[in-house]
Scaffold this active site. Structure first.
Site, mmCIF file in Angstrom:
data_model
loop_
_atom_site.group_PDB
_atom_site.id
_atom_site.type_symbol
_atom_site.label_atom_id
_atom_site.label_comp_id
_atom_site.label_asym_id
_atom_site.label_seq_id
_atom_site.Cartn_x
_atom_site.Cartn_y
_atom_site.Cartn_z
ATOM 1 N N GLU A 1 0.847 -1.206 0.000
ATOM 2 C CA GLU A 1 0.000 0.000 0.000
ATOM 3 C C GLU A 1 0.877 1.250 0.000
ATOM 4 O OE1 GLU A 1 -2.512 1.615 -0.456
ATOM 5 O OE2 GLU A 1 -4.311 0.906 0.509
ATOM 6 N N PHE B 1 -1.929 15.887 4.567
ATOM 7 C CA PHE B 1 -2.160 15.316 3.246
ATOM 8 C C PHE B 1 -0.865 15.382 2.439
ATOM 9 C CE2 PHE B 1 -3.830 14.495 -0.910
ATOM 10 C CZ PHE B 1 -4.816 13.545 -0.643
#
Ligand code: IMP
Ligand code: MG
Length: 175
Positions: free
Chosen positions: A98, A151
């Protein structure tokens, strides 16, 4: 993009160095086994490509595709499978690759889906892990970097499909 600024966070050489360390662990742990690496598209494609080239044992690869974010920075909370696996992982040693674990929803969905296919073993490698966000009932076996709840983009990670091509990892700031 207008009104958006990205700030250097992790350099490409730091990422590469960390990937070598993770690969070393995997090479040792899976000696005499032939693991199947399952990359989660799209974000993990760069990490997967770099990780796999540090793997010295025989291995196979496949990809899985999920969608949950759309073009927004906040998860829609809904995970959908867009592409299933092509290979049979029954009885295989599987390593899911991932890019980042944020809410943990995606990895939970993937883990449960893969487990239904009865692999011999299942481990998870994530390049990034946002600390204090997810509340998972299982461990992430290999983590590149634990990061604060920001982010980030670059090295395969996007914002509205952009910035995946950046060599390093950057924090996206609104200005
Ligand atoms: P989760 O389901 O909330 O853990 O989110 C997992 C997926 O959302 C990741 O595999 C990424 O594709 C995407 N994502 C989460 N946080 C970020 C980020 O900071 N930057 C870019 N993509 C992210
Ligand atoms: Mg992803």
């Amino acid at each position: 993009m207008k009104n958006i600024n990205y700030v250097p966070f992790i350099t490409n050489s730091e990422v590469k160095k960390r990937i070598k360390d993770i690969a070393k662990e995997i090479n040792k742990e899976y000696k005499n086994k032939v693991p199947v690496f399952i990359g989660v598209l799209n974000g993990a494609f760069v990490f997967m490509a770099d990780l796999i080239r540090e793997i010295k044992i025989d291995c196979e690869i496949d990809f899985y595709k999920l969608s949950s974010y759309g073009d927004r920075k906040i998860s829609s909370g809904e995970v959908k499978s867009l592409k299933d696996l092509n290979c049979d992982i029954t009885g295989r040693d599987v390593i899911v690759v991932e890019d980042i674990i944020d809410s943990g929803l995606s990895i939970k969905y993937i883990k449960e889906d893969i487990q239904k296919q009865n692999p011999k073993s299942l481990k998870i490698a994530s390049l990034l892990f946002k600390e204090g966000v997810s509340n998972l009932y299982f461990d992430i076996d290999y983590i590149g970097f634990k990061i604060p709840n920001e982010f980030v983009v670059g090295y395969g990670l996007d914002y509205a499909q952009k910035y995946r091509n950046l060599k390093g990892i950057f924090v996206l700031k609104k200005v």
